[in-house]
Design a protein around this motif. Sequence first.
Motif, PDB file in Angstrom:
ATOM      1  N   ILE A 246      40.711  41.660  46.466  1.00 51.77           N
ATOM      2  CA  ILE A 246      39.544  41.574  47.342  1.00 51.77           C
ATOM      3  C   ILE A 246      38.704  42.839  47.186  1.00 51.77           C
ATOM      4  O   ILE A 246      39.222  43.957  47.304  1.00 51.77           O
ATOM      5  CB  ILE A 246      39.956  41.406  48.816  1.00 51.77           C
ATOM      6  N   ARG A 247      37.430  42.656  46.920  1.00 45.58           N
ATOM      7  CA  ARG A 247      36.494  43.775  46.872  1.00 45.58           C
ATOM      8  C   ARG A 247      35.752  43.839  48.210  1.00 45.58           C
ATOM      9  O   ARG A 247      35.206  42.828  48.674  1.00 45.58           O
ATOM     10  CB  ARG A 247      35.486  43.594  45.742  1.00 45.58           C
ATOM     11  N   VAL A 248      35.736  45.012  48.835  1.00 45.23           N
ATOM     12  CA  VAL A 248      35.085  45.203  50.130  1.00 45.23           C
ATOM     13  C   VAL A 248      33.952  46.202  49.984  1.00 45.23           C
ATOM     14  O   VAL A 248      34.159  47.331  49.517  1.00 45.23           O
ATOM     15  CB  VAL A 248      36.088  45.710  51.195  1.00 45.23           C
ATOM     16  N   ALA A 261      32.812  40.660  51.482  1.00 49.16           N
ATOM     17  CA  ALA A 261      34.037  40.714  50.699  1.00 49.16           C
ATOM     18  C   ALA A 261      33.994  39.606  49.655  1.00 49.16           C
ATOM     19  O   ALA A 261      33.603  38.474  49.948  1.00 49.16           O
ATOM     20  CB  ALA A 261      35.260  40.564  51.594  1.00 49.16           C
ATOM     21  N   THR A 262      34.407  39.945  48.438  1.00 50.92           N
ATOM     22  CA  THR A 262      34.418  38.993  47.338  1.00 50.92           C
ATOM     23  C   THR A 262      35.714  39.156  46.552  1.00 50.92           C
ATOM     24  O   THR A 262      36.444  40.143  46.720  1.00 50.92           O
ATOM     25  CB  THR A 262      33.231  39.223  46.383  1.00 50.92           C
ATOM     26  N   VAL A 263      35.980  38.191  45.686  1.00 56.76           N
ATOM     27  CA  VAL A 263      37.098  38.316  44.753  1.00 56.76           C
ATOM     28  C   VAL A 263      36.673  39.244  43.627  1.00 56.76           C
ATOM     29  O   VAL A 263      35.537  39.184  43.137  1.00 56.76           O
ATOM     30  CB  VAL A 263      37.488  36.934  44.190  1.00 56.76           C
ATOM     31  N   ALA A 264      37.577  40.124  43.212  1.00 57.65           N
ATOM     32  CA  ALA A 264      37.286  41.060  42.122  1.00 57.65           C
ATOM     33  C   ALA A 264      38.202  40.766  40.942  1.00 57.65           C
ATOM     34  O   ALA A 264      39.426  40.723  41.090  1.00 57.65           O
ATOM     35  CB  ALA A 264      37.481  42.502  42.586  1.00 57.65           C
ATOM     36  N   GLY A 266      39.330  38.596  37.221  1.00 57.37           N
ATOM     37  CA  GLY A 266      39.858  37.276  36.938  1.00 57.37           C
ATOM     38  C   GLY A 266      38.773  36.225  36.782  1.00 57.37           C
ATOM     39  O   GLY A 266      37.576  36.523  36.752  1.00 57.37           O
ATOM     40  N   GLU A 267      39.188  34.967  36.704  1.00 62.95           N
ATOM     41  CA  GLU A 267      38.255  33.870  36.495  1.00 62.95           C
ATOM     42  C   GLU A 267      37.316  33.672  37.674  1.00 62.95           C
ATOM     43  O   GLU A 267      36.229  33.111  37.512  1.00 62.95           O
ATOM     44  CB  GLU A 267      39.028  32.569  36.233  1.00 62.95           C
ATOM     45  N   ARG A 268      37.716  34.119  38.866  1.00 63.10           N
ATOM     46  CA  ARG A 268      36.884  33.907  40.062  1.00 63.10           C
ATOM     47  C   ARG A 268      36.159  35.177  40.476  1.00 63.10           C
ATOM     48  O   ARG A 268      35.776  35.331  41.632  1.00 63.10           O
ATOM     49  CB  ARG A 268      37.745  33.367  41.207  1.00 63.10           C
ATOM     50  N   ASP A 269      35.950  36.082  39.556  1.00 65.43           N
ATOM     51  CA  ASP A 269      35.275  37.344  39.866  1.00 65.43           C
ATOM     52  C   ASP A 269      33.934  37.084  40.554  1.00 65.43           C
ATOM     53  O   ASP A 269      33.110  36.304  40.063  1.00 65.43           O
ATOM     54  CB  ASP A 269      35.040  38.132  38.578  1.00 65.43           C
ATOM     55  N   GLY A 270      33.733  37.735  41.688  1.00 61.44           N
ATOM     56  CA  GLY A 270      32.488  37.602  42.434  1.00 61.44           C
ATOM     57  C   GLY A 270      32.475  36.476  43.438  1.00 61.44           C
ATOM     58  O   GLY A 270      31.515  36.344  44.216  1.00 61.44           O
ATOM     59  N   ALA A 271      33.525  35.634  43.478  1.00 58.86           N
ATOM     60  CA  ALA A 271      33.567  34.535  44.447  1.00 58.86           C
ATOM     61  C   ALA A 271      33.583  35.085  45.869  1.00 58.86           C
ATOM     62  O   ALA A 271      34.292  36.051  46.170  1.00 58.86           O
ATOM     63  CB  ALA A 271      34.799  33.661  44.205  1.00 58.86           C
ATOM     64  N   ALA A 272      32.800  34.461  46.740  1.00 60.99           N
ATOM     65  CA  ALA A 272      32.689  34.942  48.117  1.00 60.99           C
ATOM     66  C   ALA A 272      34.000  34.751  48.874  1.00 60.99           C
ATOM     67  O   ALA A 272      34.706  33.753  48.696  1.00 60.99           O
ATOM     68  CB  ALA A 272      31.562  34.203  48.830  1.00 60.99           C
ATOM     69  N   VAL A 273      34.314  35.708  49.730  1.00 63.75           N
ATOM     70  CA  VAL A 273      35.476  35.636  50.616  1.00 63.75           C
ATOM     71  C   VAL A 273      35.018  35.678  52.073  1.00 63.75           C
ATOM     72  O   VAL A 273      35.239  34.752  52.841  1.00 63.75           O
ATOM     73  CB  VAL A 273      36.474  36.774  50.333  1.00 63.75           C
TER      74      VAL A 273
END
Length: 282
Positions: A246-248, A261-264, A266-273
């Motif tokens: 998780i990127r904060v 917060a987003t995914v950091a 991998g294949e889902r890089d930048g996906a919203a959290v």
Amino acid sequence: MPIDPDVAIGAELGSLDFTWSESDVLLYHLALGASDLSYTLESAGLQVLPSFGVVAPTFHASDPPPLDLPGCDINLAQVVHGSQSIDLAGPVPTSGSATVTTRISEIWDKGKAAVIWQEGIATAPSGERLWTTRSSIFVKGEGGWGGDRGSSAPVELPERAPDTDTTYDVTPTQALLYRLCGDRNPLHADPEFARAAGFPAPILHGLCSYGIVLRTLTDQLLDGDASRVAGFAVKFAGVVFPGETIRVRGWVEGGRIVGAATVAGGERDGAAVLGDVVLTTV
């Protein structure tokens, strides 16, 4: 119809007496990945992340969360946590007892889904308000009765560089540990249930992400002082799978902190959290 707004809106869901101990607080913090001794050592310096107030009433629950809401015939496979906030009257004590009274405050009709809002007020035995929580669940496959669609203004993030930009590695077993904080929804542990709900694998609890992001912002921008948090609100914008990062990001804006917060990686890089993140301070 599965949701009858005339019955549901305004329905009182009763009151629940609950208690919590220092051990509960320690377990909660560990389930969020906390390591600082101010969160993990039962000493004079122990503090409580305010997000604990959201889970404290059901912390000792061992069954999946019930969905026996008046006027709502729904099941867990339809439900995703939509948003969560807590507003505090003061720091959460390290142990204590309280009563929470909850009601359905609103239901929004999104056409192919419904959004059910609940509000809970926790009070001390003296009658003093401790905190107020407000949450919504997104119920897939419902809606379409012509009700209020609701309204919400997105939180605008500054165009400058964030005041903190950090990451947290979710462990592969983190959802299994967080289940011990009172949320046994099989969506977070059972692969077959997760697939039936439309996910390739069990997902991390939204409230675990909620606590992780609050802890990160508190540590990075409030000198690790949880007593400075007056409130914390988010919108659950996507999911996290155990093992992801998780990127904060957070920006100090006057008397509050806004963030995302987003995914950091991998294949889902930048996906919203988490979106519409607002931490208010005292």
